[in-house]
Design a protein around this motif. Structure first.
Motif, PDB file in Angstrom:
ATOM      1  N   ILE A  25       0.858  -1.172   0.000  1.00 41.92           N
ATOM      2  CA  ILE A  25       0.000   0.000   0.000  1.00 41.92           C
ATOM      3  C   ILE A  25       0.897   1.225   0.000  1.00 41.92           C
ATOM      4  CG2 ILE A  25      -1.752   1.263   1.285  1.00 41.92           C
ATOM      5  CD1 ILE A  25      -2.625  -1.382   2.477  1.00 41.92           C
ATOM      6  N   LYS A  26       0.745   2.046  -1.017  1.00 42.72           N
ATOM      7  CA  LYS A  26       1.610   3.218  -1.159  1.00 42.72           C
ATOM      8  C   LYS A  26       1.250   4.257  -0.104  1.00 42.72           C
ATOM      9  CE  LYS A  26       3.087   6.774  -4.424  1.00 42.72           C
ATOM     10  NZ  LYS A  26       2.890   7.366  -5.756  1.00 42.72           N
ATOM     11  N   PRO A  27       2.167   4.594   0.785  1.00 42.71           N
ATOM     12  CA  PRO A  27       1.865   5.593   1.811  1.00 42.71           C
ATOM     13  C   PRO A  27       1.818   6.993   1.220  1.00 42.71           C
ATOM     14  CG  PRO A  27       4.167   4.990   1.932  1.00 42.71           C
ATOM     15  CD  PRO A  27       3.546   4.096   0.869  1.00 42.71           C
ATOM     16  N   THR A  28       1.107   7.881   1.867  1.00 42.35           N
ATOM     17  CA  THR A  28       1.072   9.273   1.443  1.00 42.35           C
ATOM     18  C   THR A  28       2.404   9.923   1.784  1.00 42.35           C
ATOM     19  OG1 THR A  28      -1.289   9.353   1.900  1.00 42.35           O
ATOM     20  CG2 THR A  28      -0.161  11.462   1.655  1.00 42.35           C
ATOM     21  N   SER A  29       2.964  10.620   0.812  1.00 45.41           N
ATOM     22  CA  SER A  29       4.255  11.260   1.012  1.00 45.41           C
ATOM     23  C   SER A  29       4.172  12.318   2.105  1.00 45.41           C
ATOM     24  CB  SER A  29       4.715  11.919  -0.295  1.00 45.41           C
ATOM     25  OG  SER A  29       5.783  12.789  -0.065  1.00 45.41           O
ATOM     26  N   PRO A  30       5.162  12.347   3.026  1.00 39.34           N
ATOM     27  CA  PRO A  30       5.179  13.398   4.051  1.00 39.34           C
ATOM     28  C   PRO A  30       5.200  14.791   3.441  1.00 39.34           C
ATOM     29  CG  PRO A  30       6.720  11.651   4.613  1.00 39.34           C
ATOM     30  CD  PRO A  30       6.251  11.379   3.208  1.00 39.34           C
ATOM     31  N   ASP A  31       5.973  14.958   2.346  1.00 42.53           N
ATOM     32  CA  ASP A  31       6.040  16.254   1.689  1.00 42.53           C
ATOM     33  C   ASP A  31       4.684  16.638   1.121  1.00 42.53           C
ATOM     34  OD1 ASP A  31       8.668  16.554   2.312  1.00 42.53           O
ATOM     35  OD2 ASP A  31       9.419  15.847   0.389  1.00 42.53           O
ATOM     36  N   GLU A  32       3.976  15.651   0.578  1.00 43.73           N
ATOM     37  CA  GLU A  32       2.644  15.918   0.029  1.00 43.73           C
ATOM     38  C   GLU A  32       1.691  16.354   1.129  1.00 43.73           C
ATOM     39  OE1 GLU A  32      -0.940  13.570  -2.359  1.00 43.73           O
ATOM     40  OE2 GLU A  32       1.085  12.706  -2.263  1.00 43.73           O
ATOM     41  N   ASN A  33       1.758  15.685   2.269  1.00 42.58           N
ATOM     42  CA  ASN A  33       0.926  16.073   3.409  1.00 42.58           C
ATOM     43  C   ASN A  33       1.224  17.505   3.843  1.00 42.58           C
ATOM     44  OD1 ASN A  33      -0.469  13.681   3.646  1.00 42.58           O
ATOM     45  ND2 ASN A  33       0.967  12.781   5.107  1.00 42.58           N
ATOM     46  N   THR A  34       2.503  17.849   3.879  1.00 43.30           N
ATOM     47  CA  THR A  34       2.892  19.178   4.336  1.00 43.30           C
ATOM     48  C   THR A  34       2.473  20.247   3.343  1.00 43.30           C
ATOM     49  OG1 THR A  34       4.787  18.228   5.491  1.00 43.30           O
ATOM     50  CG2 THR A  34       4.811  20.598   5.135  1.00 43.30           C
ATOM     51  N   THR A  35       2.628  19.992   2.053  1.00 42.09           N
ATOM     52  CA  THR A  35       2.224  20.988   1.069  1.00 42.09           C
ATOM     53  C   THR A  35       0.714  21.211   1.108  1.00 42.09           C
ATOM     54  OG1 THR A  35       2.179  19.268  -0.650  1.00 42.09           O
ATOM     55  CG2 THR A  35       4.170  20.621  -0.497  1.00 42.09           C
ATOM     56  N   GLU A  36      -0.027  20.166   1.397  1.00 43.05           N
ATOM     57  CA  GLU A  36      -1.477  20.336   1.540  1.00 43.05           C
ATOM     58  C   GLU A  36      -1.799  21.141   2.794  1.00 43.05           C
ATOM     59  OE1 GLU A  36      -3.879  19.725  -0.668  1.00 43.05           O
ATOM     60  OE2 GLU A  36      -2.126  19.326  -1.911  1.00 43.05           O
ATOM     61  N   PHE A  37      -1.000  20.955   3.836  1.00 41.17           N
ATOM     62  CA  PHE A  37      -1.155  21.762   5.047  1.00 41.17           C
ATOM     63  C   PHE A  37      -0.910  23.235   4.730  1.00 41.17           C
ATOM     64  CE2 PHE A  37       1.323  23.952   8.362  1.00 41.17           C
ATOM     65  CZ  PHE A  37       0.368  24.040   9.365  1.00 41.17           C
ATOM     66  N   ILE A  38       0.143  23.497   3.955  1.00 37.77           N
ATOM     67  CA  ILE A  38       0.458  24.873   3.566  1.00 37.77           C
ATOM     68  C   ILE A  38      -0.661  25.453   2.710  1.00 37.77           C
ATOM     69  CG2 ILE A  38       2.040  26.307   2.196  1.00 37.77           C
ATOM     70  CD1 ILE A  38       4.293  24.409   3.075  1.00 37.77           C
ATOM     71  N   ARG A  39      -1.169  24.657   1.775  1.00 36.36           N
ATOM     72  CA  ARG A  39      -2.259  25.132   0.924  1.00 36.36           C
ATOM     73  C   ARG A  39      -3.483  25.513   1.762  1.00 36.36           C
ATOM     74  NH1 ARG A  39      -2.912  24.216  -4.406  1.00 36.36           N
ATOM     75  NH2 ARG A  39      -1.522  22.405  -4.378  1.00 36.36           N
ATOM     76  N   ALA A  40      -3.789  24.672   2.744  1.00 33.06           N
ATOM     77  CA  ALA A  40      -4.949  24.928   3.597  1.00 33.06           C
ATOM     78  C   ALA A  40      -4.767  26.212   4.397  1.00 33.06           C
ATOM     79  CB  ALA A  40      -5.196  23.748   4.526  1.00 33.06           C
ATOM     80  N   ARG A  41      -3.568  26.411   4.953  1.00 33.36           N
ATOM     81  CA  ARG A  41      -3.313  27.627   5.727  1.00 33.36           C
ATOM     82  C   ARG A  41      -3.340  28.865   4.831  1.00 33.36           C
ATOM     83  NH1 ARG A  41      -3.678  27.014  11.207  1.00 33.36           N
ATOM     84  NH2 ARG A  41      -2.407  28.891  11.439  1.00 33.36           N
TER      85      ARG A  41
END
Length: 201
Positions: A25-41
């Protein structure tokens, strides 16, 4: 020895389990999670697209921290302001005398003050890493005050050209007003991210 039919049945019974467990199962990239956090903020800022494009490259440093994101945004704004201040100072030295030269001189001073205030904001945010309540609220409030004042100084720089009398036709005036307008967007976004710290770090 088990009959062949029993062995075959067991094989087909176990096959789905073997197949499912063998597919990673391909895990979600930490960088991808963080960039989405930045987008949300960044959605809480006045210029969300600029906010995201200017800050997403710092995902590794930001992680999922609103405070670290505000610090990065402040530092990016400070770098932009310092570069603009140097640019305006160079234009002033090359402009000689006259109303435009005076407006450029005043603008350089205003931008210098703005950079000083953004630097003070950066200091307040850096100190937030190691303080506890009630000092947290006090430092966030101070950071908001400094950044708001920087935005005011930037606006004063642009307003100073209204009395030049060139009607906006001076190439130096047009260039500076355009660049200041862009920096004001960075400052506005940084201020919004600082304001977002009111509810926590």
């Amino acid at each position: 020895m088990l009959p062949r039919t029993v062995l075959m049945s067991s094989f087909f019974f176990l096959l789905p389990f073997v197949t499912c467990t063998s597919v990673p199962i391909k895990p979600t990239s930490p960088d991808e999670n963080t960039t989405e956090f930045i987008r949300a903020r960044c959605c809480g800022t006045r210029y969300p697209d600029l906010c995201y494009t200017s800050l997403s490259g710092y995902a590794a440093a930001v992680q999922h921290s609103p405070l670290k994101l505000a610090r990065v945004a402040t530092n990016v704004t400070l770098a932009r302001l310092r570069a603009l201040c140097s640019h305006v100072s160079a234009l002033r030295r090359a402009s000689g005398a006259g109303h435009v030269a005076a407006a450029l001189r005043d603008c350089a001073e205003e931008l210098g003050d703005a950079a000083d205030h953004v630097g003070r904001t950066a200091t307040e945010l850096r100190e937030l890493e190691s303080v506890e309540e009630p000092e947290v609220a006090w430092r966030v409030s101070s950071a908001q005050t400094w950044m708001s004042a920087a935005l005011t100084y930037e606006g004063t720089c642009s307003d100073g050209f209204q009395n030049v009398g060139s009607g906006g036709t001076s190439s130096a005036e047009a260039d500076v007003c355009r660049r200041v307008g862009k920096v004001k967007k960075y400052t506005s976004n940084a201020l919004a991210l600082v304001n977002g710290l009111v509810d926590g770090r």
